[in-house]
Design a protein around this motif. Sequence first.
Motif, PDB file in Angstrom:
ATOM      1  N   ARG A 105      54.272  31.938  41.169  1.00 60.34           N
ATOM      2  CA  ARG A 105      54.119  31.877  39.706  1.00 60.34           C
ATOM      3  C   ARG A 105      55.366  31.295  39.045  1.00 60.34           C
ATOM      4  O   ARG A 105      55.267  30.531  38.082  1.00 60.34           O
ATOM      5  CB  ARG A 105      53.824  33.284  39.167  1.00 60.34           C
ATOM      6  CG  ARG A 105      52.439  33.766  39.561  1.00 60.34           C
ATOM      7  CD  ARG A 105      52.225  35.224  39.206  1.00 60.34           C
ATOM      8  NE  ARG A 105      50.828  35.606  39.451  1.00 60.34           N
ATOM      9  CZ  ARG A 105      50.371  36.855  39.391  1.00 60.34           C
ATOM     10  NH1 ARG A 105      51.194  37.859  39.105  1.00 60.34           N
ATOM     11  NH2 ARG A 105      49.096  37.101  39.605  1.00 60.34           N
ATOM     12  N   ASP A 119      54.330  29.561  35.526  1.00 53.45           N
ATOM     13  CA  ASP A 119      53.065  30.118  35.083  1.00 53.45           C
ATOM     14  C   ASP A 119      53.277  31.507  34.505  1.00 53.45           C
ATOM     15  O   ASP A 119      53.628  32.436  35.203  1.00 53.45           O
ATOM     16  CB  ASP A 119      52.153  30.199  36.308  1.00 53.45           C
ATOM     17  CG  ASP A 119      50.794  30.751  35.959  1.00 53.45           C
ATOM     18  OD1 ASP A 119      50.465  30.755  34.751  1.00 53.45           O
ATOM     19  OD2 ASP A 119      50.086  31.158  36.880  1.00 53.45           O
ATOM     20  N   GLY A 160      50.752  33.084  32.829  1.00 54.51           N
ATOM     21  CA  GLY A 160      49.492  33.822  32.780  1.00 54.51           C
ATOM     22  C   GLY A 160      48.543  33.376  33.864  1.00 54.51           C
ATOM     23  O   GLY A 160      48.946  33.225  35.009  1.00 54.51           O
ATOM     24  N   GLY A 161      47.294  33.149  33.536  1.00 56.73           N
ATOM     25  CA  GLY A 161      46.298  32.769  34.533  1.00 56.73           C
ATOM     26  C   GLY A 161      46.361  31.279  34.829  1.00 56.73           C
ATOM     27  O   GLY A 161      47.395  30.634  34.645  1.00 56.73           O
ATOM     28  N   GLU A 214      46.272  29.533  37.655  1.00 58.62           N
ATOM     29  CA  GLU A 214      47.058  28.998  38.765  1.00 58.62           C
ATOM     30  C   GLU A 214      46.377  27.801  39.428  1.00 58.62           C
ATOM     31  O   GLU A 214      47.042  26.916  39.932  1.00 58.62           O
ATOM     32  CB  GLU A 214      47.276  30.051  39.851  1.00 58.62           C
ATOM     33  CG  GLU A 214      48.306  31.098  39.493  1.00 58.62           C
ATOM     34  CD  GLU A 214      47.666  32.330  38.924  1.00 58.62           C
ATOM     35  OE1 GLU A 214      46.475  32.243  38.579  1.00 58.62           O
ATOM     36  OE2 GLU A 214      48.339  33.357  38.817  1.00 58.62           O
ATOM     37  N   THR A 269      46.580  32.979  45.556  1.00 61.62           N
ATOM     38  CA  THR A 269      47.159  32.104  44.536  1.00 61.62           C
ATOM     39  C   THR A 269      46.669  30.665  44.693  1.00 61.62           C
ATOM     40  O   THR A 269      47.171  29.766  44.009  1.00 61.62           O
ATOM     41  CB  THR A 269      48.705  32.115  44.608  1.00 61.62           C
ATOM     42  OG1 THR A 269      49.116  31.756  45.933  1.00 61.62           O
ATOM     43  CG2 THR A 269      49.270  33.479  44.260  1.00 61.62           C
ATOM     44  N   ASP A 318      56.814  37.955  37.522  1.00 63.10           N
ATOM     45  CA  ASP A 318      55.458  38.364  37.131  1.00 63.10           C
ATOM     46  C   ASP A 318      54.809  38.969  38.384  1.00 63.10           C
ATOM     47  O   ASP A 318      54.238  38.269  39.216  1.00 63.10           O
ATOM     48  CB  ASP A 318      54.742  37.083  36.653  1.00 63.10           C
ATOM     49  CG  ASP A 318      53.348  37.340  36.137  1.00 63.10           C
ATOM     50  OD1 ASP A 318      52.930  38.505  36.059  1.00 63.10           O
ATOM     51  OD2 ASP A 318      52.666  36.329  35.820  1.00 63.10           O
ATOM     52  N   GLN A 326      43.848  44.793  36.138  1.00 65.04           N
ATOM     53  CA  GLN A 326      44.078  43.507  35.472  1.00 65.04           C
ATOM     54  C   GLN A 326      44.622  42.487  36.472  1.00 65.04           C
ATOM     55  O   GLN A 326      44.193  41.325  36.503  1.00 65.04           O
ATOM     56  CB  GLN A 326      45.073  43.708  34.321  1.00 65.04           C
ATOM     57  CG  GLN A 326      45.380  42.457  33.525  1.00 65.04           C
ATOM     58  CD  GLN A 326      44.201  41.996  32.682  1.00 65.04           C
ATOM     59  OE1 GLN A 326      43.693  42.754  31.869  1.00 65.04           O
ATOM     60  NE2 GLN A 326      43.742  40.769  32.890  1.00 65.04           N
ATOM     61  N   SER A 327      45.545  42.937  37.295  1.00 62.77           N
ATOM     62  CA  SER A 327      46.124  42.031  38.289  1.00 62.77           C
ATOM     63  C   SER A 327      45.094  41.640  39.346  1.00 62.77           C
ATOM     64  O   SER A 327      45.004  40.470  39.732  1.00 62.77           O
ATOM     65  CB  SER A 327      47.327  42.701  38.956  1.00 62.77           C
ATOM     66  OG  SER A 327      47.815  41.895  40.004  1.00 62.77           O
ATOM     67  N   ARG A 360      42.799  39.094  37.806  1.00 57.58           N
ATOM     68  CA  ARG A 360      43.456  37.787  37.689  1.00 57.58           C
ATOM     69  C   ARG A 360      43.499  37.060  39.029  1.00 57.58           C
ATOM     70  O   ARG A 360      43.253  35.849  39.100  1.00 57.58           O
ATOM     71  CB  ARG A 360      44.868  38.033  37.153  1.00 57.58           C
ATOM     72  CG  ARG A 360      45.750  36.825  37.065  1.00 57.58           C
ATOM     73  CD  ARG A 360      47.104  37.252  36.488  1.00 57.58           C
ATOM     74  NE  ARG A 360      48.084  36.196  36.583  1.00 57.58           N
ATOM     75  CZ  ARG A 360      49.387  36.380  36.348  1.00 57.58           C
ATOM     76  NH1 ARG A 360      49.834  37.576  35.997  1.00 57.58           N
ATOM     77  NH2 ARG A 360      50.232  35.385  36.449  1.00 57.58           N
ATOM     78  N   GLY A 412      39.922  35.941  40.188  1.00 62.53           N
ATOM     79  CA  GLY A 412      39.130  35.153  39.251  1.00 62.53           C
ATOM     80  C   GLY A 412      38.039  35.941  38.553  1.00 62.53           C
ATOM     81  O   GLY A 412      36.982  35.411  38.224  1.00 62.53           O
ATOM     82  N   ARG A 468      36.850  38.636  35.294  1.00 65.62           N
ATOM     83  CA  ARG A 468      37.245  39.158  33.993  1.00 65.62           C
ATOM     84  C   ARG A 468      37.253  40.677  34.094  1.00 65.62           C
ATOM     85  O   ARG A 468      36.543  41.265  34.903  1.00 65.62           O
ATOM     86  CB  ARG A 468      36.313  38.662  32.896  1.00 65.62           C
ATOM     87  CG  ARG A 468      34.914  39.246  32.918  1.00 65.62           C
ATOM     88  CD  ARG A 468      34.143  38.803  31.651  1.00 65.62           C
ATOM     89  NE  ARG A 468      32.882  39.504  31.557  1.00 65.62           N
ATOM     90  CZ  ARG A 468      31.769  39.182  32.223  1.00 65.62           C
ATOM     91  NH1 ARG A 468      31.784  38.141  33.049  1.00 65.62           N
ATOM     92  NH2 ARG A 468      30.660  39.892  32.086  1.00 65.62           N
TER      93      ARG A 468
END
Lengths: 404, 404
Positions: free
Chosen positions: A110, A115, A117-118, A120, A149, A253, B143-144, B147, B150, B152
Amino acid sequence: MSDLHVRAKALDAEDELALKRREFVLDDTVYLDGNSLGALPAHVPDRVADVITRQWGRLRIRSWDESGWWTAPERVGDRIAPLVGAAPGQIVVGDSTSVNVFKALVAAVRLARGDGGGGEADAGRDEIIVDATTFPTDGYIAQSAARLTGCRLTPLTPAEVPAALSPRTAAVLLNHADYRTGRLHDLPGLTAAVHAAGALAVWDLCHTAGALPVGLDEHGVDLAVGCTYKYLNGGPGSPAYIYVREELQDRFDSPLPGWNSHAEPFGMRPEFEAAEGALRGRVGTPDILSMLALEAALDVWDGVSVDAVRAKSLALTDFFLRCVEAYVPQGLVESLTPAAHAERGSQVALRCEGAGDVMKRLIERGVVGDFRAPDVLRFGFTPLYVSFVDAERAARVLAEILEP
Amino acid sequence: MSDLHVRAKALDAEDELALKRREFVLDDTVYLDGNSLGALPAHVPDRVADVITRQWGRLRIRSWDESGWWTAPERVGDRIAPLVGAAPGQIVVGDSTSVNVFKALVAAVRLARGDGGGGEADAGRDEIIVDATTFPTDGYIAQSAARLTGCRLTPLTPAEVPAALSPRTAAVLLNHADYRTGRLHDLPGLTAAVHAAGALAVWDLCHTAGALPVGLDEHGVDLAVGCTYKYLNGGPGSPAYIYVREELQDRFDSPLPGWNSHAEPFGMRPEFEAAEGALRGRVGTPDILSMLALEAALDVWDGVSVDAVRAKSLALTDFFLRCVEAYVPQGLVESLTPAAHAERGSQVALRCEGAGDVMKRLIERGVVGDFRAPDVLRFGFTPLYVSFVDAERAARVLAEILEP
């Protein structure tokens, strides 16, 4: 008495670290497996007993504040910092090495992508290079970090890394010393090469922290991880650590943003807001018994210079190799450990036919190293408690076993 | 002596678990914070001293085999299993709850997608639902996980979940009991609803394991995690656990595939090949001191029925609420904990003006609960060592503080 035994006694008599041995629980065994599990520092049992009986048993929940439990990850991190050449505020202790490798690699990708946020998947840097000679867990975790990632994973020997770096390289995970051969890699040079390509350098220090100077700050390492149960003597499975270079902390992050890395952990707020500094490397509730055993174990480093440790380490491995050469008939063992000091960690690896069986017999005769498949005898030299007489005896017993 | 105090003594006299209290280190304090940090079982210090002094200090590296260190994660997992209604072979201990939530959620998304390898981005299921009333760390980690896979993330109260489930839902992370209010959620009903939508149910048992029957196998829970330092009394920050339902184990694809989850950990092979069974939930080197302290602590469960624990827990919280109602003038506190037994965990949460200050004064007077911002007094009732006299005293002291 052989000349080498006499020489060993003389070297022990001159050894400025010799008195440190008394701070450990040792017996007649020649313990050359401190690169796997460090010996017990003698004062640790009483310290842990106090943590359990008084802090947990009597103060109970109050100890999170009153006994400093809550701040232990960063406090113990600051005790490790000088041993790896880091200024305070850059290391937190907790989780296993594998989990810390995961945090470091995902965060490194990241960072390399800039980056916050999202998204990637669109970024240009999509390669993680991993030391192909690494302890396997690092490779497995790197594979997972790459998959999550959207990176490809390229396993290379450290020597191959500089030529392979490209504008697509996001992060490079390297071991400071090879766990099998004991070869020390060129941390300053490789880190500089990685930086020249615009990527981040992540170092695994498991086999060097506490055995030789690392110089994390001096050499500009970005992120580093390490265990604490080898040369740091923290006890079986004691918590690992992560180093996050100060300049990178505000963009670090973590893929494991637990409540302990929140800016206000007891605010219990639904939205995550990362803490300042190295605290971002924390995750869940810290493992207090193991962490405070480690904290106690680190007391043996008071007044010890890492340069002196390194000097003794090289003297020990030199002397052991000299004894092996003198005692073991030629051709029965082959050293995989580089002769050059700049390329040697604190262990000696000998290739030997029937190594598994040979190690069993060594252990029966009171010389404890370990075996790594398929044919390697590993002998770790912990300068704080291994003597030159130990090294001479280990080589002598090995010769007796190989040529009875 | 009040009627309620007399009644408390009578209830203690009838309590089949009353003798268990003697197995813990306790004092004159009324300790109602076992839902945060369980009290110390009296035999733990000697057991840990043996682990440190003999196993680490004398056997050193040999203890990985000879003292059963290597297999501790699954062995201790099997000790926890009957407390949460799981057959053996489905729980491993290690890492923090947060890290286990991460493993469970990423693996659940992969299972829901039938995904054996990469390519998540194209899969149809792209939603993780998370309990919006959860302990925050679960939400941050969810949340991680979202992310990185992919997905929500949809935060909902547990009651809102059934109506929100859709063919896009991959996984649902729920808390068995709300850490703030003590409300118990409908694990069987919600799990069935999640399954009907083709998604996976992941439960966080931190606030119920050891306090009431969970029935993981019976109710078809897919994955579960929990800590061991609350009702399981494992010690500060003791390692958490992960449950992987037997039928899912061969497809459980961990995002943290460390060397301890490899089919042949000491093969040191560069390619990852997952172990069979729940071992896939392991990651790095297990944290032995903390894990074996937990193993010792679990001895207090020998011969204890979880049904008896649940019966006493409900009797204790009923009695405490009755004492509060009798002693505290109306309007000064409001119970957030459901009156219905089916909706109650093992804690009572009282909303109260100036709760932070009130809790400080309670603690000064020897009644230890805790405060959760902004206005909640939490009182945890651990049936193994909290008495009815404790409950009566806590309510009485609370009344004295609120109306001096």
